[in-house]
Structures are given as C-alpha cells and as structure tokens.
Design a protein around this motif. Structure first.
Motif, mmCIF file in Angstrom:
data_model
loop_
_atom_site.group_PDB
_atom_site.id
_atom_site.type_symbol
_atom_site.label_atom_id
_atom_site.label_comp_id
_atom_site.label_asym_id
_atom_site.label_seq_id
_atom_site.Cartn_x
_atom_site.Cartn_y
_atom_site.Cartn_z
ATOM 1 N N PHE A 185 0.827 -1.197 0.000
ATOM 2 C CA PHE A 185 0.000 0.000 0.000
ATOM 3 C C PHE A 185 0.866 1.252 0.000
ATOM 4 O O PHE A 185 2.045 1.212 0.375
ATOM 5 C CB PHE A 185 -0.943 0.018 1.215
ATOM 6 N N GLN A 186 0.265 2.344 -0.439
ATOM 7 C CA GLN A 186 0.982 3.622 -0.482
ATOM 8 C C GLN A 186 -0.035 4.760 -0.431
ATOM 9 O O GLN A 186 -1.071 4.709 -1.093
ATOM 10 C CB GLN A 186 1.803 3.718 -1.773
ATOM 11 N N PHE A 187 0.259 5.783 0.362
ATOM 12 C CA PHE A 187 -0.571 6.976 0.434
ATOM 13 C C PHE A 187 0.203 8.155 -0.165
ATOM 14 O O PHE A 187 1.323 8.433 0.250
ATOM 15 C CB PHE A 187 -0.948 7.301 1.883
ATOM 16 N N SER A 188 -0.397 8.821 -1.154
ATOM 17 C CA SER A 188 0.232 9.982 -1.786
ATOM 18 C C SER A 188 -0.642 11.198 -1.516
ATOM 19 O O SER A 188 -1.792 11.274 -1.981
ATOM 20 C CB SER A 188 0.374 9.769 -3.296
ATOM 21 N N GLU A 189 -0.114 12.141 -0.754
ATOM 22 C CA GLU A 189 -0.909 13.304 -0.346
ATOM 23 C C GLU A 189 -1.282 14.171 -1.541
ATOM 24 O O GLU A 189 -0.445 14.501 -2.378
ATOM 25 C CB GLU A 189 -0.138 14.135 0.682
ATOM 26 N N ILE A 190 -2.558 14.542 -1.619
ATOM 27 C CA ILE A 190 -3.056 15.439 -2.655
ATOM 28 C C ILE A 190 -3.154 16.863 -2.117
ATOM 29 O O ILE A 190 -2.689 17.816 -2.736
ATOM 30 C CB ILE A 190 -4.438 14.968 -3.161
ATOM 31 N N ASP A 191 -3.757 16.998 -0.929
ATOM 32 C CA ASP A 191 -3.834 18.296 -0.258
ATOM 33 C C ASP A 191 -3.967 18.023 1.241
ATOM 34 O O ASP A 191 -3.838 16.881 1.693
ATOM 35 C CB ASP A 191 -5.004 19.146 -0.794
ATOM 36 N N GLU A 192 -4.272 19.031 2.020
ATOM 37 C CA GLU A 192 -4.312 18.870 3.477
ATOM 38 C C GLU A 192 -5.471 17.990 3.946
ATOM 39 O O GLU A 192 -5.462 17.502 5.076
ATOM 40 C CB GLU A 192 -4.413 20.246 4.151
ATOM 41 N N ASN A 193 -6.437 17.750 3.071
ATOM 42 C CA ASN A 193 -7.602 16.964 3.460
ATOM 43 C C ASN A 193 -7.658 15.567 2.819
ATOM 44 O O ASN A 193 -8.332 14.674 3.346
ATOM 45 C CB ASN A 193 -8.894 17.709 3.084
ATOM 46 N N THR A 194 -6.962 15.382 1.725
ATOM 47 C CA THR A 194 -7.146 14.182 0.911
ATOM 48 C C THR A 194 -5.819 13.603 0.445
ATOM 49 O O THR A 194 -4.866 14.330 0.175
ATOM 50 C CB THR A 194 -8.001 14.515 -0.336
ATOM 51 N N SER A 195 -5.773 12.279 0.350
ATOM 52 C CA SER A 195 -4.625 11.572 -0.233
ATOM 53 C C SER A 195 -5.138 10.530 -1.209
ATOM 54 O O SER A 195 -6.312 10.146 -1.177
ATOM 55 C CB SER A 195 -3.783 10.894 0.853
ATOM 56 N N TYR A 196 -4.237 10.071 -2.081
ATOM 57 C CA TYR A 196 -4.588 8.974 -2.988
ATOM 58 C C TYR A 196 -4.006 7.696 -2.411
ATOM 59 O O TYR A 196 -2.828 7.607 -2.094
ATOM 60 C CB TYR A 196 -4.039 9.235 -4.395
ATOM 61 N N PHE A 197 -4.864 6.686 -2.268
ATOM 62 C CA PHE A 197 -4.524 5.423 -1.617
ATOM 63 C C PHE A 197 -4.374 4.321 -2.656
ATOM 64 O O PHE A 197 -5.336 3.942 -3.324
ATOM 65 C CB PHE A 197 -5.630 5.083 -0.612
ATOM 66 N N TYR A 198 -3.150 3.830 -2.850
ATOM 67 C CA TYR A 198 -2.886 2.691 -3.727
ATOM 68 C C TYR A 198 -2.781 1.429 -2.872
ATOM 69 O O TYR A 198 -2.126 1.421 -1.833
ATOM 70 C CB TYR A 198 -1.585 2.880 -4.507
ATOM 71 N N PHE A 199 -3.409 0.368 -3.363
ATOM 72 C CA PHE A 199 -3.433 -0.892 -2.619
ATOM 73 C C PHE A 199 -3.232 -2.048 -3.599
ATOM 74 O O PHE A 199 -3.848 -2.063 -4.674
ATOM 75 C CB PHE A 199 -4.784 -1.038 -1.906
ATOM 76 N N ARG A 200 -2.362 -2.999 -3.252
ATOM 77 C CA ARG A 200 -2.079 -4.104 -4.167
ATOM 78 C C ARG A 200 -2.098 -5.444 -3.464
ATOM 79 O O ARG A 200 -1.547 -5.607 -2.371
ATOM 80 C CB ARG A 200 -0.719 -3.908 -4.844
ATOM 81 N N LEU A 201 -2.716 -6.434 -4.141
ATOM 82 C CA LEU A 201 -2.689 -7.830 -3.722
ATOM 83 C C LEU A 201 -1.902 -8.621 -4.760
ATOM 84 O O LEU A 201 -2.037 -8.380 -5.963
ATOM 85 C CB LEU A 201 -4.105 -8.398 -3.649
ATOM 86 N N ARG A 202 -1.102 -9.567 -4.292
ATOM 87 C CA ARG A 202 -0.386 -10.448 -5.216
ATOM 88 C C ARG A 202 -0.850 -11.877 -4.988
ATOM 89 O O ARG A 202 -1.024 -12.319 -3.849
ATOM 90 C CB ARG A 202 1.120 -10.357 -5.034
#
Length: 377
Positions: free
Chosen positions: A155-172
């Motif tokens: 998983f990875q969180f990439s901040e967009i602004d002070e209220n929101t981030s983009y959440f990437y999630f992966r299953l293998r």
C-alpha cells in the motif's frame, strides 16, 4: 489518443498474458465484469485456471476496498488486474480522507506482521467474537485478502492536499509453478500507467483475449459511459472486426498481443486497438479503408449494398461490409500498418464517434449478433 501512447501500452504489456486498467466512476455492477473478464482469459486446461476462484474473491474484495474507503466526492478511482506469467497483481487506487489514514495504515502494517496461522486465528476471532481485540481492530475483509493472497499487502498513500490523499493498494497472487519474484512495495508502474490514462483521457485499457464473450463483458463494464443504443452497437461492430482480424493466422512466427483502449475527449469517444496481422491481409485492409474514406454517404450506401450481395456467403472472410458499416456510422475510422518483417505487420485500428449521437440507429442488433457468431465459427 496518440499513436505513440498506443505503442507504449502495446510494448509495456508485450510479455503479459493480461493487463486490464479502468479509471473513473465505480459501482457494484463493475465487480462481476472485472471477475468475468479475468475468467475469460483461461480455458479448462490452462495452468492458471486453478487460481480463478481465489483471484475472483480477491478482485471482489479489492473492489469493495475502494467502496469502503473511497472519497465519494471524486470519480477518479483506479483498478488494475495483471497476469504476468502466473504472478497476478490486483491494484486499486482511490482518494481517501486524511483522517482515516492513521488507523488504516496501522491495520495494514499489523496484518503484514502476522504469520499464516495468526491470520487464521484472527479471522476466527472476528467470526466468533465480532472483534479483533489483541491486534488492533483490522477488518474481516482485509484479513481475508491477506490470507487468500498468501502474500504481504502492499500500500501507499500519496498526499493530494491537506484533506485528501490517494490510496494505492495491491494484492499479489502466485501460481505454484510461477517464478518467485520479490514483492515490490512501490507503485511506480501502476502510477505511471494511471498517469498515462489521465494524460490521454482514457478510461479503459485492455490487453488479453478478444472474443464474443469478452466483448459482451467489456460492453457491460463501459455501457454506462455510452449514451445510446447506436453507440453500443457501433462498439460491438468494431469489436467484431477486431476479433476477426486479430484471430487470423500468423504462421506461428509471432505471438499475438492485442491491446484495446477506450477514451473520451472533446465530446467524442475514441476506440483504438493494436495487434499483429499477416502482411497480405494488412495491405488489403489498409487499401480498402483508404479507398472508402474518400467516398461520400451515397457512395458508401451503394458500396455497402454491393458488398452484401457479393459477400453474403463468405461473411466471416469478407471484412468489406464491416468496414463500410463503421465508416457510415462513425465520424472517423482509420487503419495503419507498420511492417515488422516480410510476413507480419503491427496494425492500429481507430474509431471516433460523437458522444451525443441522436441519429436513428442504422444497425440491426440481430444482424450484429449473427455477424459475431459467424465470425467465431
């Protein structure tokens, strides 16, 4: 969509059995479509067929992960299914509120520290007690994904602004005989693919089996984006021609690698595909498309009637009728070829049609169904 972008997808997916990308609005109806599209890649004897049930469960759970954690004010969620020689990656991406990140991150980190037996015990604890008291409250869905994938959650969180981030999630998910590849917890490749889609204004990219069955599933996934029956039938007609051409013999010299992209730009839909085709057929189709592109509407009608009379008994070999019909009903249809060797070309076939299409449908649905079935026979 630029020709360079289509080539980039074609080359990136060259060694993969399947790669499917979707971005935009999500609903529960998409889940079955994603699972079916994955299932149609394999036959009963395929070595990866045994993973189908596990993969289906993980696709559904990963999709629900978007639904549970998504910031519903935005419609830029992302979903990817990749099969690279028995290594399945299922990736989701969506906006989340920064408020939920600490708890979500803690749950994921805790699950990654547990052994298979501890995951099994945690699962039973929730079923029996309704809680995961000694390990911090991870949800049943996350525990099941960790158990069934038998790999660590990425998983990875990439901040967009002070209220929101983009959440990437992966299953293998690994096939038993698949070559072991160390799990890479960064999302550079998926992020790059999503950025390419956004740049080219695409909402669907697919490399995999092209058949009547996959056409039906793909239409089910994208039909909410299409505004009329005419557009849906036009897409099916295009896919029928794509299927017939991509299935022609290549003398076993080059493995088939069909790629399909669908996008929306400036009130128009654009559908592109790229695949290998024998040079003789490629030249014939190219000349035909170039010739008919100079015809006016009346001349196309006459050529269409003539093609029906001449080619009715050899419908699956006669591509003239399909090409004229597409030219009559879309704002642009083109075919380009690049020679790879003396016998094989890489070809690109593109179709553009207006988003708000109000003219009367010229296609007969029964005719399209018959054409598709005969093309597969």
């Amino acid at each position: 969509m630029s020709s360079i972008a289509l080539d980039r997808f074609f080359q990136q997916f060259a060694d993969e059995q399947m790669n499917f990308l979707y971005t935009g609005e999500f609903s529960d109806e998409h889940t079955d479509g994603f699972i079916q599209l994955n299932n149609h890649q394999y036959n009963a004897a395929d070595e990866f067929k045994t993973l189908q049930r596990r993969a289906g469960f993980l696709i559904a759970e990963c999709f629900q992960n978007i639904v549970r954690h998504n910031d519903r004010e935005h419609s830029d969620s992302f979903f990817q299914i990749e099969n690279n020689n028995g290594i399945f990656n299922i990736v989701s991406g969506n906006r989340v509120s920064n408020d939920i990140i600490p708890d979500l991150k803690s749950q994921l980190e805790q699950l990654n520290q547990l052994t298979s037996q501890e995951l099994k015990d945690a699962y039973r604890s929730i079923l029996m007690n309704g809680e995961y008291s000694d390990k911090g409250g991870a949800g049943l869905g996350l525990i099941e994904m960790a158990r069934r994938s038998k790999n660590k959650l990425s998983f990875q969180f990439s901040e967009i602004d002070e209220n929101t981030s983009y959440f990437y999630f992966r299953l293998r998910l690994n096939a038993k005989n698949a070559e072991e590849i160390p799990i890479n917890h960064n999302f550079d490749n998926s992020i790059s693919l999503r950025e390419q889609m956004l740049q080219e204004q695409l909402f669907f990219v697919y490399k995999g089996v092209v058949s009547i069955q996959t056409t039906i599933v793909i239409l089910g996934i994208i039909e909410g984006s299409l505004k009329s029956v005419n557009q849906k039938v036009l897409f099916v007609k295009y896919m029928g021609l794509f299927e017939k051409l991509a299935s022609l013999d290549l003398d076993g010299l080059i493995a088939q690698n069909p790629v399909l992209t669908i996008g929306e730009k400036e009130n128009k839909y654009q559908v592109n595909c790229s695949f290998y085709l024998n040079t003789k057929e490629s030249l014939r189709i190219e000349r035909m498309v170039k010739m008919y592109n100079f015809y006016d509407s009346k001349s196309l009608d006459e050529a269409y009637k003539q093609s029906l009379n001449e080619g009715q008994s050899h419908l699956q070999q006669n591509f003239t009728t399909d090409i004229i019909e597409l030219l009559k009903n879309c704002s642009h249809f083109d075919f380009d070829r690049t020679s790879l060797n003396d016998t094989t070309d890489q070809v690109k076939m593109s179709m553009v049609f207006i988003k708000k299409n109000k003219h009367i449908n010229r296609f007969d649905l029964n005719e399209v169904k018959l054409s598709q079935e005969q093309g597969a026979s």
